[in-house]
Write a protein that holds these residues in place. Structure first.
Motif, PDB file in Angstrom:
ATOM      1  N   VAL A 107      44.987  64.045  28.403  1.00 45.37           N
ATOM      2  CA  VAL A 107      44.776  62.513  29.185  1.00 45.37           C
ATOM      3  C   VAL A 107      44.263  62.679  30.319  1.00 45.37           C
ATOM      4  CG1 VAL A 107      45.917  60.587  29.827  1.00 45.37           C
ATOM      5  CG2 VAL A 107      46.610  61.930  27.879  1.00 45.37           C
ATOM      6  N   ALA A 108      43.191  61.919  30.559  1.00 42.05           N
ATOM      7  CA  ALA A 108      42.317  61.891  32.175  1.00 42.05           C
ATOM      8  C   ALA A 108      42.527  60.259  32.813  1.00 42.05           C
ATOM      9  CB  ALA A 108      41.075  62.231  32.013  1.00 42.05           C
ATOM     10  N   ILE A 109      43.297  60.185  33.537  1.00 39.97           N
ATOM     11  CA  ILE A 109      43.237  58.603  34.032  1.00 39.97           C
ATOM     12  C   ILE A 109      42.429  58.658  35.487  1.00 39.97           C
ATOM     13  CG2 ILE A 109      44.982  57.150  35.221  1.00 39.97           C
ATOM     14  CD1 ILE A 109      47.227  58.772  33.958  1.00 39.97           C
ATOM     15  N   ASP A 110      41.428  57.924  35.232  1.00 38.95           N
ATOM     16  CA  ASP A 110      40.449  57.644  36.403  1.00 38.95           C
ATOM     17  C   ASP A 110      40.769  56.420  37.104  1.00 38.95           C
ATOM     18  OD1 ASP A 110      39.189  60.014  35.439  1.00 38.95           O
ATOM     19  OD2 ASP A 110      37.483  58.726  34.631  1.00 38.95           O
ATOM     20  N   GLU A 111      40.815  56.474  38.183  1.00 38.68           N
ATOM     21  CA  GLU A 111      41.376  55.381  39.120  1.00 38.68           C
ATOM     22  C   GLU A 111      40.320  55.131  40.353  1.00 38.68           C
ATOM     23  OE1 GLU A 111      45.235  56.329  40.377  1.00 38.68           O
ATOM     24  OE2 GLU A 111      46.097  55.356  38.365  1.00 38.68           O
ATOM     25  N   SER A 112      40.228  53.809  40.562  1.00 37.21           N
ATOM     26  CA  SER A 112      39.327  53.314  41.760  1.00 37.21           C
ATOM     27  C   SER A 112      39.948  53.780  43.184  1.00 37.21           C
ATOM     28  CB  SER A 112      38.811  52.023  41.897  1.00 37.21           C
ATOM     29  OG  SER A 112      39.806  51.162  41.935  1.00 37.21           O
ATOM     30  N   ASP A 113      39.609  53.881  44.080  1.00 39.03           N
ATOM     31  CA  ASP A 113      40.047  54.247  45.299  1.00 39.03           C
ATOM     32  C   ASP A 113      40.664  52.979  46.032  1.00 39.03           C
ATOM     33  OD1 ASP A 113      40.565  56.548  47.270  1.00 39.03           O
ATOM     34  OD2 ASP A 113      39.464  55.441  48.490  1.00 39.03           O
ATOM     35  N   ALA A 114      40.135  51.945  45.636  1.00 41.10           N
ATOM     36  CA  ALA A 114      40.315  50.920  46.347  1.00 41.10           C
ATOM     37  C   ALA A 114      41.773  50.265  45.576  1.00 41.10           C
ATOM     38  CB  ALA A 114      39.307  49.745  46.005  1.00 41.10           C
ATOM     39  N   ILE A 115      42.610  49.787  46.363  1.00 38.16           N
ATOM     40  CA  ILE A 115      43.876  48.982  45.761  1.00 38.16           C
ATOM     41  C   ILE A 115      43.895  47.485  45.619  1.00 38.16           C
ATOM     42  CG2 ILE A 115      46.332  48.836  46.369  1.00 38.16           C
ATOM     43  CD1 ILE A 115      45.667  51.523  45.541  1.00 38.16           C
ATOM     44  N   ASP A 116      44.495  46.978  44.673  1.00 35.69           N
ATOM     45  CA  ASP A 116      44.640  45.647  44.537  1.00 35.69           C
ATOM     46  C   ASP A 116      46.120  45.365  44.479  1.00 35.69           C
ATOM     47  OD1 ASP A 116      43.678  43.055  43.630  1.00 35.69           O
ATOM     48  OD2 ASP A 116      44.799  43.592  41.932  1.00 35.69           O
ATOM     49  N   GLU A 117      46.495  44.395  45.091  1.00 38.46           N
ATOM     50  CA  GLU A 117      47.917  44.031  45.513  1.00 38.46           C
ATOM     51  C   GLU A 117      48.254  42.692  45.129  1.00 38.46           C
ATOM     52  OE1 GLU A 117      49.462  46.060  48.568  1.00 38.46           O
ATOM     53  OE2 GLU A 117      50.982  44.552  48.883  1.00 38.46           O
ATOM     54  N   CYS A 118      49.183  42.173  44.691  1.00 38.26           N
ATOM     55  CA  CYS A 118      49.778  40.789  44.325  1.00 38.26           C
ATOM     56  C   CYS A 118      51.104  40.731  44.554  1.00 38.26           C
ATOM     57  CB  CYS A 118      49.386  40.510  43.033  1.00 38.26           C
ATOM     58  SG  CYS A 118      47.768  40.360  42.147  1.00 38.26           S
ATOM     59  N   TRP A 119      51.708  39.554  45.244  1.00 40.16           N
ATOM     60  CA  TRP A 119      52.939  39.232  45.330  1.00 40.16           C
ATOM     61  C   TRP A 119      53.065  37.782  44.749  1.00 40.16           C
ATOM     62  CZ3 TRP A 119      56.256  41.858  48.950  1.00 40.16           C
ATOM     63  CH2 TRP A 119      55.661  42.853  49.612  1.00 40.16           C
ATOM     64  N   THR A 120      54.131  37.554  44.238  1.00 42.45           N
ATOM     65  CA  THR A 120      54.559  36.286  43.363  1.00 42.45           C
ATOM     66  C   THR A 120      55.949  35.874  43.842  1.00 42.45           C
ATOM     67  OG1 THR A 120      53.042  36.606  41.562  1.00 42.45           O
ATOM     68  CG2 THR A 120      54.861  35.331  41.239  1.00 42.45           C
ATOM     69  N   TRP A 121      55.916  34.483  44.313  1.00 41.90           N
ATOM     70  CA  TRP A 121      57.038  34.039  44.552  1.00 41.90           C
ATOM     71  C   TRP A 121      57.476  32.892  43.273  1.00 41.90           C
ATOM     72  CZ3 TRP A 121      53.367  35.292  48.007  1.00 41.90           C
ATOM     73  CH2 TRP A 121      53.930  35.897  49.042  1.00 41.90           C
ATOM     74  N   ARG A 122      58.695  32.978  42.898  1.00 43.12           N
ATOM     75  CA  ARG A 122      59.104  32.013  41.903  1.00 43.12           C
ATOM     76  C   ARG A 122      59.946  30.915  42.881  1.00 43.12           C
ATOM     77  NH1 ARG A 122      60.316  35.480  36.471  1.00 43.12           N
ATOM     78  NH2 ARG A 122      58.870  36.880  36.805  1.00 43.12           N
ATOM     79  N   GLY A 123      60.012  29.735  42.217  1.00 45.01           N
ATOM     80  CA  GLY A 123      60.864  28.542  42.467  1.00 45.01           C
ATOM     81  C   GLY A 123      60.888  27.335  41.386  1.00 45.01           C
TER      82      GLY A 123
END
Lengths: 189, 324
Positions: free
Chosen positions: B142-158
């Motif tokens: 298995v080879a996992i290729d990943e981009s150097d850039a990071i993507d981030e999400c935050w979610t609030w529920r209510g």
């Protein structure tokens, strides 16, 4: 059974008008890669298979790095900011001090991706992460896939003083790399 | 009759199982062992074309999604209202699971590894959503290729008060947020997802974000948002901007077809993932319908993942130029 994890970074850059060389700069003083298009003017007006064959003969990469770097090479021909041809190489390794002719083995015919195949179904260009509603943008709006890449390539070429041409992208496998490509102006054809 | 084993019971696995059943394959579904995944907690916004593709496979009238008002806010430009599908991933998966079972797919025990040499199957489908299953399997690299850039999400529920109103707001460049979704479900639940390249350890307050969205949305929409209250503890999801998993095998055995997030993952994920799955399933169905070998379907889908990976990396490469 083996699991490997690889990290890639990619970039583009500009070839100033009249030049045929650009430098791929690596972050943190890691060295450079020189990217050269031999006889760039001869590419003017070429497209499709003829262009692919010409690229095979004219692209040179030379490593000035201390370490070997795995990379992938892409070339896109733009006409009025729209992708007309797109070529992608297989991955290859460039050793320290070595010269590579990526076209020799790395632009196989079946890797030719016309824009319509590259972005199936007018999907959002994944790089356009800026607008959450983009999944809903109707086809044809500027933020659709090809539009975005077109903007980038146009911008690249305009810096080189041209509206049409070929833009090169380099993907490199290392956490510390800041890689670049170059744009070669062509006449409309 | 040919037999397939589908590993994974998310949208990708279930759509694959439904497609296989419709093509008259004996189909077993081995559910994943994973628990709830962080990104399932975010707002999922999908285009109508993708939902049409999903229903073309699974059948019409699928539960788990509905059309709702969408307000697009793009910085200081006047907001634009349209319609958009909103997906409840858990409900959609439940509906797909029901369809698969109704069509005759059989649920079996979860697998700890991919049975790459099991001749009882003519096709193995890894839709487990990650490289974990393949990584545990002897005979697979298995080879996992990943981009150097990071993507981030935050979610609030209510909650957003009573009533059966449902809507979504998609905003850009509001309160310093690169991207933001706010949605209200028919039962009064609401969710707000903030997307950023790197928010640091704690993003801006959800209440401040909500105030800014209300200001940008205008009077009528502010009234719709007036009763929203958030749990201040968000869900965080942080991942590479793009991830491509390649698997090579040293031995023979049935073809291994990989689909879903375990094959290619690109930002924005919450909707993009469904679109990619729909594309992969279309390719698989076309290959099955044409009578070509499963191996050719594998090659076609792997090639589509390569294109996605390249597109994502070019996108990442383009950002500095666009910013300049």
């Amino acid at each position: 059974m083996a699991v490997t994890r690889r990290n890639f970074i990619a970039g583009t850059a500009v070839l100033v008008a009249g030049a045929t060389k650009a430098t791929v700069a690596f972050a943190k003083g890691g060295g450079t890669i020189e990217l050269e298009v031999v006889g760039a003017r001869r590419l003017a007006g070429m497209s499709g298979e003829k262009l692919r064959a010409a690229l095979v003969k004219s692209v040179r990469l030379q490593s000035r790095l201390e370490q070997p770097v795995k990379m992938q090479f892409l070339a896109a021909r733009l006409v009025d900011g729209e992708i007309a041809d797109l070529f992608a190489s297989d991955g290859f390794e460039l050793a320290s001090g070595a010269q590579a002719f990526p076209g020799d083995m790395l632009f196989p015919g079946d890797m030719l991706f016309p824009g319509d195949m590259f972005f199936p179904g007018d999907m959002l260009f994944p790089g356009d992460m800026l607008f959450p509603g983009d999944m809903l943008v109707p086809p044809g709006e500027p933020r659709a896939a090809r539009g975005l890449l077109g903007r980038v390539a146009k911008d690249t070429l305009l810096r080189g003083g041209a509206g049409n041409g070929i833009v090169f992208f380099v993907l490199a496998e290392t956490r510390a790399v800041s890689s670049r490509g170059l744009g070669v102006p062509t006449r409309r054809g | 009759m040919r037999t397939a084993l589908v590993m994974g019971d998310g949208p990708a696995g279930l759509l694959a199982a439904i497609s296989l059943r419709r093509a008259r394959w004996m189909t077993e579904i081995a559910p994943s062992r994973r628990g709830a995944r962080a990104h399932h907690g975010h707002v999922h916004q999908i285009d109508f074309a993708t939902m049409a593709k999903i229903e073309a496979v699974a059948g019409q009238g699928l539960a788990g999604w509905s059309a709702a008002d969408l307000l697009r806010i793009d910085g200081a430009a006047p907001p634009v209202m349209t319609q958009a599908p909103i997906v409840d991933p858990a409900a959609l998966v439940h509906a797909l699971s029901r369809r698969a079972i109704e069509l005759g797919a059989k649920l079996v025990e979860p697998r700890m590894a991919i049975p790459v040499e099991d001749k009882a199957f003519d096709l193995l489908v890894d839709a487990s959503g990650s490289a974990v299953l393949a990584g545990r399997t002897a005979g697979l690299d298995v080879a996992i290729d990943e981009s150097d850039a990071i993507d981030e999400c935050w979610t609030w529920r209510g909650t957003a008060g009573s009533g059966d109103d449902r809507w979504t707001i998609a905003a850009r460049d509001v309160a310093g947020a690169a991207g933001l979704w706010l949605t209200r479900a028919v039962d009064g639940r609401c969710m707000m997802t903030l997307r950023c390249a790197d928010c640091g350890e704690s993003p801006v307050s959800p209440f401040r974000l909500l105030d800014s969205v209300m200001l940008a949305a205008g009077h009528d929409w502010s009234r719709r948002m007036g009763k929203i209250g958030f749990d201040p503890n968000p869900v965080r999801h942080r991942a590479p901007f793009a991830r491509r998993v390649e698997v090579t095998r040293s031995a023979g055995g049935p073809p291994l077809l990989r689909i879903g997030d375990g094959l290619i993952q690109t930002a924005p994920r919450f909707g993009q993932g469904f679109a990619q799955i729909a594309e992969q399933i279309e390719l698989m169905r076309a290959a099955l319908a044409s009578g070509s070998s499963p191996a050719s379907a594998v090659a076609t889908i792997e090639a589509s993942a390569d294109r996605r990976w390249l597109a994502a990396m070019i996108g990442a490469a383009s950002e500095p130029l666009l910013a300049a």
